[in-house]
Design an enzyme around this catalytic site. Structure first.
Site, PDB file in Angstrom:
ATOM      1  CB  ILE A  43      -0.960   0.016   1.212  1.00 50.30           C
ATOM      2  CG1 ILE A  43      -1.724  -1.312   1.297  1.00 50.30           C
ATOM      3  CG2 ILE A  43      -1.952   1.174   1.086  1.00 50.30           C
ATOM      4  CD1 ILE A  43      -2.605  -1.442   2.523  1.00 50.30           C
ATOM      5  CB  SER A 103       1.338  -6.234   6.770  1.00 47.37           C
ATOM      6  OG  SER A 103       1.876  -6.956   5.671  1.00 47.37           O
ATOM      7  CB  THR A 105      -5.803  -3.127  10.005  1.00 47.02           C
ATOM      8  OG1 THR A 105      -6.621  -4.222   9.603  1.00 47.02           O
ATOM      9  CG2 THR A 105      -5.242  -3.452  11.389  1.00 47.02           C
ATOM     10  CG  ASP A 106     -10.898  -4.447   8.511  1.00 48.26           C
ATOM     11  OD1 ASP A 106      -9.809  -5.033   8.639  1.00 48.26           O
ATOM     12  OD2 ASP A 106     -11.722  -4.739   7.616  1.00 48.26           O
ATOM     13  CD  GLU A 107      -6.562  -8.583  10.165  1.00 46.89           C
ATOM     14  OE1 GLU A 107      -6.011  -9.154  11.115  1.00 46.89           O
ATOM     15  OE2 GLU A 107      -6.381  -8.889   8.983  1.00 46.89           O
ATOM     16  CE1 TYR A 159      -0.838  -6.211  10.757  1.00 44.13           C
ATOM     17  CE2 TYR A 159      -3.075  -7.088  10.636  1.00 44.13           C
ATOM     18  CZ  TYR A 159      -2.144  -6.125  10.289  1.00 44.13           C
ATOM     19  OH  TYR A 159      -2.506  -5.068   9.485  1.00 44.13           O
ATOM     20  CB  SER A 177       1.234  -5.692  17.020  1.00 37.22           C
ATOM     21  OG  SER A 177       0.929  -5.841  15.650  1.00 37.22           O
ATOM     22  CE  LYS A 178      -1.451  -1.680  11.695  1.00 34.61           C
ATOM     23  NZ  LYS A 178      -0.429  -0.814  11.042  1.00 34.61           N
ATOM     24  CG  LEU A 197      -7.214 -15.053  -0.763  1.00 30.53           C
ATOM     25  CD1 LEU A 197      -7.078 -16.531  -0.402  1.00 30.53           C
ATOM     26  CD2 LEU A 197      -8.644 -14.592  -0.490  1.00 30.53           C
ATOM     27  N   GLY A 231      -7.603 -19.214  15.156  1.00 33.74           N
ATOM     28  CA  GLY A 231      -8.220 -17.933  15.546  1.00 33.74           C
ATOM     29  C   GLY A 231      -8.781 -17.142  14.382  1.00 33.74           C
ATOM     30  CE1 TYR A 290      18.846   2.388  -3.692  1.00 38.00           C
ATOM     31  CE2 TYR A 290      19.613   4.340  -2.542  1.00 38.00           C
ATOM     32  CZ  TYR A 290      18.713   3.725  -3.389  1.00 38.00           C
ATOM     33  OH  TYR A 290      17.704   4.453  -3.925  1.00 38.00           O
TER      34      TYR A 290
HETATM   35  P1  NAD Z   1       3.494  -4.810   3.372  1.00 34.48           P
HETATM   36  O1  NAD Z   1       3.882  -5.946   4.252  1.00 34.48           O
HETATM   37  O2  NAD Z   1       3.254  -5.051   1.930  1.00 34.48           O
HETATM   38  O3  NAD Z   1       4.611  -3.666   3.463  1.00 34.48           O
HETATM   39  C1  NAD Z   1       5.190  -3.292   4.662  1.00 34.48           C
HETATM   40  C2  NAD Z   1       6.380  -2.397   4.356  1.00 34.48           C
HETATM   41  O4  NAD Z   1       6.923  -1.961   5.607  1.00 34.48           O
HETATM   42  C3  NAD Z   1       7.502  -3.104   3.599  1.00 34.48           C
HETATM   43  O5  NAD Z   1       8.015  -2.261   2.601  1.00 34.48           O
HETATM   44  C4  NAD Z   1       8.561  -3.355   4.681  1.00 34.48           C
HETATM   45  O6  NAD Z   1       9.880  -3.394   4.167  1.00 34.48           O
HETATM   46  C5  NAD Z   1       8.341  -2.155   5.586  1.00 34.48           C
HETATM   47  N1  NAD Z   1       8.784  -2.412   6.956  1.00 34.48           N
HETATM   48  C6  NAD Z   1       8.524  -3.485   7.736  1.00 34.48           C
HETATM   49  N2  NAD Z   1       9.126  -3.359   8.928  1.00 34.48           N
HETATM   50  C7  NAD Z   1       9.752  -2.147   8.902  1.00 34.48           C
HETATM   51  C8  NAD Z   1      10.536  -1.443   9.858  1.00 34.48           C
HETATM   52  N3  NAD Z   1      10.796  -1.943  11.077  1.00 34.48           N
HETATM   53  N4  NAD Z   1      11.025  -0.232   9.510  1.00 34.48           N
HETATM   54  C9  NAD Z   1      10.789   0.294   8.279  1.00 34.48           C
HETATM   55  N5  NAD Z   1      10.077  -0.351   7.343  1.00 34.48           N
HETATM   56  C10 NAD Z   1       9.554  -1.556   7.660  1.00 34.48           C
HETATM   57  O7  NAD Z   1       2.224  -4.153   4.074  1.00 34.48           O
HETATM   58  P2  NAD Z   1       0.924  -3.502   3.417  1.00 34.48           P
HETATM   59  O8  NAD Z   1      -0.056  -4.558   3.108  1.00 34.48           O
HETATM   60  O9  NAD Z   1       1.331  -2.527   2.384  1.00 34.48           O
HETATM   61  O10 NAD Z   1       0.362  -2.706   4.688  1.00 34.48           O
HETATM   62  C11 NAD Z   1       0.814  -1.381   4.957  1.00 34.48           C
HETATM   63  C12 NAD Z   1       0.092  -0.882   6.200  1.00 34.48           C
HETATM   64  O11 NAD Z   1      -1.318  -0.902   5.995  1.00 34.48           O
HETATM   65  C13 NAD Z   1       0.348  -1.745   7.435  1.00 34.48           C
HETATM   66  O12 NAD Z   1       0.465  -0.892   8.542  1.00 34.48           O
HETATM   67  C14 NAD Z   1      -0.914  -2.592   7.554  1.00 34.48           C
HETATM   68  O13 NAD Z   1      -1.159  -2.912   8.905  1.00 34.48           O
HETATM   69  C15 NAD Z   1      -1.976  -1.651   7.014  1.00 34.48           C
HETATM   70  N6  NAD Z   1      -3.138  -2.255   6.372  1.00 34.48           N
HETATM   71  C16 NAD Z   1      -2.986  -3.199   5.392  1.00 34.48           C
HETATM   72  C17 NAD Z   1      -4.129  -3.693   4.744  1.00 34.48           C
HETATM   73  C18 NAD Z   1      -4.014  -4.708   3.626  1.00 34.48           C
HETATM   74  O14 NAD Z   1      -5.035  -5.207   3.161  1.00 34.48           O
HETATM   75  N7  NAD Z   1      -2.818  -5.037   3.124  1.00 34.48           N
HETATM   76  C19 NAD Z   1      -5.384  -3.237   5.108  1.00 34.48           C
HETATM   77  C20 NAD Z   1      -5.500  -2.285   6.126  1.00 34.48           C
HETATM   78  C21 NAD Z   1      -4.369  -1.792   6.738  1.00 34.48           C
HETATM   79  O1  DAU Z   2      -8.492  -6.367   6.947  1.00 37.14           O
HETATM   80  C1  DAU Z   2      -7.253  -5.765   6.764  1.00 37.14           C
HETATM   81  C2  DAU Z   2      -6.151  -6.793   6.826  1.00 37.14           C
HETATM   82  O2  DAU Z   2      -6.225  -7.572   5.642  1.00 37.14           O
HETATM   83  C3  DAU Z   2      -4.776  -6.160   6.962  1.00 37.14           C
HETATM   84  O3  DAU Z   2      -4.693  -5.513   8.209  1.00 37.14           O
HETATM   85  C4  DAU Z   2      -3.670  -7.216   6.854  1.00 37.14           C
HETATM   86  O4  DAU Z   2      -2.401  -6.589   6.858  1.00 37.14           O
HETATM   87  C5  DAU Z   2      -3.851  -7.966   5.551  1.00 37.14           C
HETATM   88  O5  DAU Z   2      -2.874  -8.980   5.441  1.00 37.14           O
HETATM   89  C6  DAU Z   2      -5.240  -8.566   5.478  1.00 37.14           C
HETATM   90  O6  DAU Z   2      -5.409  -9.598   6.469  1.00 37.14           O
HETATM   91  P1  DAU Z   2      -6.147 -10.990   6.126  1.00 37.14           P
HETATM   92  O7  DAU Z   2      -5.724 -11.990   7.111  1.00 37.14           O
HETATM   93  O8  DAU Z   2      -7.601 -10.761   5.921  1.00 37.14           O
HETATM   94  O9  DAU Z   2      -5.488 -11.245   4.658  1.00 37.14           O
HETATM   95  P2  DAU Z   2      -4.949 -12.569   3.948  1.00 37.14           P
HETATM   96  O10 DAU Z   2      -4.704 -12.212   2.523  1.00 37.14           O
HETATM   97  O11 DAU Z   2      -3.851 -13.186   4.710  1.00 37.14           O
HETATM   98  O12 DAU Z   2      -6.194 -13.531   4.010  1.00 37.14           O
HETATM   99  C7  DAU Z   2      -7.460 -13.157   3.450  1.00 37.14           C
HETATM  100  C8  DAU Z   2      -8.431 -14.293   3.731  1.00 37.14           C
HETATM  101  O13 DAU Z   2      -8.031 -15.430   2.942  1.00 37.14           O
HETATM  102  C9  DAU Z   2      -8.431 -14.762   5.166  1.00 37.14           C
HETATM  103  O14 DAU Z   2      -9.750 -15.139   5.537  1.00 37.14           O
HETATM  104  C10 DAU Z   2      -7.520 -15.993   5.160  1.00 37.14           C
HETATM  105  C11 DAU Z   2      -7.740 -16.563   3.759  1.00 37.14           C
HETATM  106  N1  DAU Z   2      -6.583 -17.245   3.154  1.00 37.14           N
HETATM  107  C12 DAU Z   2      -5.385 -16.600   3.156  1.00 37.14           C
HETATM  108  C13 DAU Z   2      -4.262 -17.202   2.585  1.00 37.14           C
HETATM  109  C14 DAU Z   2      -2.926 -16.510   2.614  1.00 37.14           C
HETATM  110  C15 DAU Z   2      -6.740 -18.472   2.548  1.00 37.14           C
HETATM  111  O15 DAU Z   2      -7.845 -19.027   2.526  1.00 37.14           O
HETATM  112  N2  DAU Z   2      -5.634 -19.059   1.985  1.00 37.14           N
HETATM  113  C16 DAU Z   2      -4.409 -18.489   1.999  1.00 37.14           C
HETATM  114  O16 DAU Z   2      -3.424 -19.120   1.493  1.00 37.14           O
END
Ligand code: NAD
Ligand code: DAU
Length: 339
Positions: A12, A85, A125-127, A153, A156-157, A193, A278, A336
């Site tokens: 993101i 994340s 996050t909504d989690e 996770y 911690s958020k 996913l 969980g 770098y």
């Molecule tokens: P991601 O795992 O794709 O990216 C995380 C980034 O943070 C990476 O570039 C990583 O190198 C960097 N990072 C990790 N630890 C670090 C540290 N100690 N110092 C500096 N950089 C560090 O995550 P994402 O899916 O892009 O999520 C970004 C944010 O949005 C997170 O805070 C997550 O909780 C939140 N979020 C994600 C989702 C989702 O669906 N992916 C939804 C809601 C909120």
């Molecule tokens: O709701 C926001 C959150 O969404 C963010 O805070 C998290 O950073 C992000 O990773 C995501 O969490 P989820 O646990 O919902 O995402 P994930 O893609 O891991 O899983 C989505 C759903 O799919 C979940 O119900 C678990 C299921 N799943 C996931 C994987 C990786 C599967 O069924 N198979 C899989 O292999």
């Protein structure tokens, strides 16, 4: 303005870097990222060509490095995307989640206090609200829903969110928080996913679905999330939480079947595997506050967004293979190590 974007080499955060460079050409974007397995410099290669962009490799929990950067850049706004994340990894090894997601947030806010900023925005996050029952379609998370977390996770958020609100009340730090539902789109790391399903299906490998695939997530195209954060950090009220989501709930099995259908792959690839411990049942966001206060609504329908996402991965197999193979670390050293 100078804007520090932490975690901007991840999914993101990188989409947000590109959003800002395109929509706010007057602003300078400084990306601070540790480049963990989830961060990839290849993702930022076009941003690197922009003179309004700077990349710094650092850990948000490294006080010295963070304060040094703030001293150099005197940021106006700090947006914190940096986090561990992935829920499944937090179940395997919670420690790094507490360090980065909680202590890292503290370090950033301490630097904000010392150097003074217009806004610290925490990407949450909504989690943090836990989950909703599958059979109660009438229930949604609002900003007043109690925090009730399930995984290391999400715990911690939620801890970080509480700390952010405490810094606002105690130190008057100008903060805001967004709590968004599940994102999808370009540069999504293939452990999650949707990109996992796409990357496995490309190679006709089985796609693992947890349990019976009945769990529900509320999917939002990543660029709509970026637009929401941009609005909140510039126009949202200090000390406030804004929920972000697009009323797009789907059961996992439905999402997987949609992806396979777009790719022209057989549903025989689906393999039901042991459930996540969980496992949250359903997430569903009520976005009334952001929509009424800031006029935000999502622009991309799921049908369009998921099709574009599959196409993006098809056109970017090199990126996909790069993040999977770890080539991006070699890339970083090459670019770098002598700076
Ligand atoms: P991601 O795992 O794709 O990216 C995380 C980034 O943070 C990476 O570039 C990583 O190198 C960097 N990072 C990790 N630890 C670090 C540290 N100690 N110092 C500096 N950089 C560090 O995550 P994402 O899916 O892009 O999520 C970004 C944010 O949005 C997170 O805070 C997550 O909780 C939140 N979020 C994600 C989702 C989702 O669906 N992916 C939804 C809601 C909120
Ligand atoms: O709701 C926001 C959150 O969404 C963010 O805070 C998290 O950073 C992000 O990773 C995501 O969490 P989820 O646990 O919902 O995402 P994930 O893609 O891991 O899983 C989505 C759903 O799919 C979940 O119900 C678990 C299921 N799943 C996931 C994987 C990786 C599967 O069924 N198979 C899989 O292999």
């Amino acid at each position: 303005m100078n804007i520090i974007v932490t975690g901007g080499a991840g999914f993101i955060g990188s989409n947000f870097v590109y959003y800002e460079l395109e929509h706010h050409k007057e602003d300078r974007i400084i990306c601070l990222d540790k480049l963990t397995y989830a961060g990839n410099l290849e993702t930022l290669k076009d941003a690197m060509k922009n003179e309004n962009f700077r990349f710094v490799k650092a850990d948000i929990a490294d006080r010295e490095a963070v304060f040094k950067l703030f001293e150099e850049e005197k940021p106006d706004i700090v947006v914190n995307f940096a986090a561990e994340s992935h829920v499944d990894r937090s179940i395997e090894d919670p420690g790094i989640f507490l360090r980065t997601n909680i202590l890292g947030t503290q370090v950033l806010m301490d630097a904000c206090r010392k150097y003074g900023i217009k806004r610290y925005h925490q990407v949450s996050t909504d989690e943090v609200y836990g989950d909703l029952p599958l059979e109660r379609k009438d229930l949604f998370f609002t900003e007043d829903t109690p925090l009730h977390t399930s995984s290391p996770y999400s715990a911690s958020k939620a801890s970080a969110d509480l700390l952010v609100l405490a810094y606002h009340r105690t130190f008057k730090l100008p903060v805001s928080i967004s709590r968004c539902s599940n994102n999808y789109g370009p540069y999504h790391f293939p452990e999650k996913l949707i990109p996992l399903m796409i990357s496995r299906a490309f190679e006709d490998k089985s796609v693992p679905v947890y349990g019976k695939g009945e769990n529900v997530r509320d999917w939002l195209y990543v660029k709509d999330h970026c637009a929401a954060i941009d609005l909140i950090m510039r126009k949202g009220r200090e000390g406030e939480v804004y929920n972000v989501g697009g009323h797009n709930e789907r059961a996992n099995i439905e999402v997987v079947k949609t992806v396979l259908a777009i790719m022209g792959k057989s549903e025989d690839l689906i393999e039901f595997v042991t459930d996540r411990p969980g496992h949250d049942r359903r997430y569903a966001i009520d976005p009334t506050k952001i929509s009424e206060e800031l006029g935000w609504t999502p622009e991309t329908s799921f049908d369009d967004g998921i099709r574009e996402t599959v196409e993006w991965y098809g056109k970017n197999k090199e990126w996909l293979n790069g993040v999977l193979s770890g080539d991006y670390m070699e890339y970083y050293d090459k670019m770098y190590s002598n700076r």
